[in-house]
Design a protein around this motif. Structure first.
Motif, PDB file in Angstrom:
ATOM      1  N   LEU A 109       2.872  -6.096  -2.187  1.00 19.11           N
ATOM      2  CA  LEU A 109       2.091  -4.859  -2.100  1.00 19.11           C
ATOM      3  C   LEU A 109       2.074  -4.131  -3.432  1.00 19.11           C
ATOM      4  CD1 LEU A 109       2.990  -2.764   1.073  1.00 19.11           C
ATOM      5  CD2 LEU A 109       0.765  -3.678   0.439  1.00 19.11           C
ATOM      6  N   ASP A 110       3.202  -4.109  -4.087  1.00 18.67           N
ATOM      7  CA  ASP A 110       3.344  -3.394  -5.345  1.00 18.67           C
ATOM      8  C   ASP A 110       2.533  -4.083  -6.453  1.00 18.67           C
ATOM      9  OD1 ASP A 110       4.628  -1.164  -6.630  1.00 18.67           O
ATOM     10  OD2 ASP A 110       5.821  -2.614  -7.758  1.00 18.67           O
ATOM     11  N   ASP A 111       2.569  -5.410  -6.469  1.00 19.72           N
ATOM     12  CA  ASP A 111       1.914  -6.165  -7.539  1.00 19.72           C
ATOM     13  C   ASP A 111       0.409  -6.218  -7.392  1.00 19.72           C
ATOM     14  OD1 ASP A 111       4.342  -6.690  -8.607  1.00 19.72           O
ATOM     15  OD2 ASP A 111       4.492  -8.735  -7.829  1.00 19.72           O
ATOM     16  N   SER A 112      -0.031  -6.498  -6.152  1.00 20.25           N
ATOM     17  CA  SER A 112      -1.457  -6.809  -6.060  1.00 20.25           C
ATOM     18  C   SER A 112      -2.182  -6.009  -4.992  1.00 20.25           C
ATOM     19  CB  SER A 112      -1.625  -8.311  -5.830  1.00 20.25           C
ATOM     20  OG  SER A 112      -0.759  -8.742  -4.818  1.00 20.25           O
ATOM     21  N   GLY A 113      -1.542  -5.034  -4.421  1.00 21.20           N
ATOM     22  CA  GLY A 113      -2.264  -4.191  -3.471  1.00 21.20           C
ATOM     23  C   GLY A 113      -2.378  -4.810  -2.103  1.00 21.20           C
ATOM     24  N   THR A 114      -3.240  -4.226  -1.286  1.00 16.36           N
ATOM     25  CA  THR A 114      -3.296  -4.659   0.105  1.00 16.36           C
ATOM     26  C   THR A 114      -4.244  -5.828   0.289  1.00 16.36           C
ATOM     27  OG1 THR A 114      -3.957  -2.354   0.224  1.00 16.36           O
ATOM     28  CG2 THR A 114      -2.831  -3.247   2.124  1.00 16.36           C
ATOM     29  N   HIS A 115      -3.684  -6.982   0.470  1.00 19.88           N
ATOM     30  CA  HIS A 115      -4.457  -8.143   0.917  1.00 19.88           C
ATOM     31  C   HIS A 115      -4.637  -7.936   2.429  1.00 19.88           C
ATOM     32  CE1 HIS A 115      -5.315 -12.219   2.127  1.00 19.88           C
ATOM     33  NE2 HIS A 115      -5.354 -12.627   0.872  1.00 19.88           N
ATOM     34  N   PRO A 116      -5.836  -8.169   2.960  1.00 20.27           N
ATOM     35  CA  PRO A 116      -6.047  -7.873   4.390  1.00 20.27           C
ATOM     36  C   PRO A 116      -5.124  -8.658   5.326  1.00 20.27           C
ATOM     37  CG  PRO A 116      -8.101  -8.547   3.310  1.00 20.27           C
ATOM     38  CD  PRO A 116      -7.041  -8.643   2.287  1.00 20.27           C
ATOM     39  N   ASP A 117      -4.565  -9.761   4.852  1.00 15.73           N
ATOM     40  CA  ASP A 117      -3.719 -10.590   5.715  1.00 15.73           C
ATOM     41  C   ASP A 117      -2.227 -10.463   5.415  1.00 15.73           C
ATOM     42  OD1 ASP A 117      -5.992 -11.648   7.002  1.00 15.73           O
ATOM     43  OD2 ASP A 117      -6.245 -13.108   5.386  1.00 15.73           O
ATOM     44  N   LEU A 118      -1.877  -9.564   4.498  1.00 17.52           N
ATOM     45  CA  LEU A 118      -0.466  -9.482   4.104  1.00 17.52           C
ATOM     46  C   LEU A 118       0.432  -9.064   5.278  1.00 17.52           C
ATOM     47  CD1 LEU A 118       1.786  -9.565   1.990  1.00 17.52           C
ATOM     48  CD2 LEU A 118       1.156  -7.247   1.317  1.00 17.52           C
ATOM     49  N   VAL A 119       0.030  -8.029   5.990  1.00 13.12           N
ATOM     50  CA  VAL A 119       0.865  -7.565   7.105  1.00 13.12           C
ATOM     51  C   VAL A 119       0.898  -8.610   8.223  1.00 13.12           C
ATOM     52  CG1 VAL A 119       1.115  -5.795   8.894  1.00 13.12           C
ATOM     53  CG2 VAL A 119       0.615  -5.122   6.535  1.00 13.12           C
ATOM     54  N   THR A 120      -0.233  -9.269   8.445  1.00 14.85           N
ATOM     55  CA  THR A 120      -0.280 -10.330   9.459  1.00 14.85           C
ATOM     56  C   THR A 120       0.730 -11.431   9.123  1.00 14.85           C
ATOM     57  OG1 THR A 120      -2.628  -9.882   9.736  1.00 14.85           O
ATOM     58  CG2 THR A 120      -1.819 -11.964  10.626  1.00 14.85           C
TER      59      THR A 120
END
Ligand SMILES: [Zn+2]
Length: 239
Positions: free
Chosen positions: A123-134
């Motif tokens: 999250l810190d490096d590249s922001g919110t990828h839509p599938d990161l939390v999934t």
């Protein structure tokens, strides 16, 4: 006098007494660690600012009867970019909440700690990828031993005609095993979830807008079902 060293990521804290704070951390060595930081709400406190939610800190603690007391704190990693963006704060809130619910006191939590650390770093490096939390939720489910079956039927083990998903049965079901309460899924969602479950959080594949929403909904509700509680990521963490 029992002094010891440990490290952890701050999950949350709350005021205690006149000037103290109870700080709850996730330690790889001790699992959920409940500590007290004395005097940190006074303006001259030496280390109050280092104990904010999300911060990965190195600690020296004094063993207490109930809560261990923090005597020294230094920041290992603060994940500053996460705090600057609302979407990242919300995503971090879900990660923190899941870790908080799943971790036990006095039970080492190395894999869970590393998962949280990697999630916050991504999250810190590249922001919110839509599938990161999934992806995070699927990996957390695996760590606690409830990984959903995604490549074979949770009922009979068949690898074909996987058309339904059941929270209670623990994953996908084939046409023969489908139960009344199971969900019909959009074609491709199961494969999409399986890829996310195995992916590196810092190198997720390009998102597919047609799949992301449903994949997130399924993994979130699956986790809620097994944790027997709602995840309120909309409750913003105080950073
Ligand atoms: Zn089956």
């Amino acid at each position: 006098m029992a002094l010891y060293n440990d490290q952890g990521i701050v999950l949350r804290s709350y005021s205690f007494g006149e000037a103290d704070k109870v700080v709850i951390l996730l330690s790889p060595n001790r699992g959920k660690l409940r500590t007290v930081a004395k005097g940190v709400r006074k303006t001259k406190s030496r280390f109050g600012g280092r104990l904010e939610t999300l911060t990965h800190v190195d600690l020296v603690l004094y063993e207490g009867k109930n809560l261990d007391m923090i005597t020294q704190v230094s920041i290992i990693e603060a994940f500053p970019s996460v705090r600057e963006d609302l979407d990242r704060v919300v995503a971090a809130g879900t990660m923190i909440e899941v870790a908080d619910v799943v971790a036990q006191e006095e039970e080492p939590a190395r894999r869970l700690f590393l998962l949280l650390q990697r999630g916050l770093r991504a999250l810190d490096d590249s922001g919110t990828h839509p599938d990161l939390v999934t992806a995070y939720l699927l990996k957390a489910a695996e760590i606690v031993g409830v990984a959903p079956a995604l490549s074979h039927c949770a009922g009979c083990g068949a690898k074909e005609a996987l058309s339904r998903f059941s929270f209670a049965e623990g994953g996908v079901l084939c046409d023969r095993c489908r139960t009344p309460g199971s969900y019909a899924l959009r074609p491709g969602v199961i494969d999409y979830l399986a890829i996310l479950a195995g992916a590196d959080l810092s190198a997720l594949p390009d998102p597919d807008a047609a799949m992301s929403g449903e994949a997130m909904g399924i993994s979130r509700r699956f986790m809620e079902y097994h944790l027997e509680r709602k995840l309120d990521s909309m409750e913003l963490i105080d950073v």
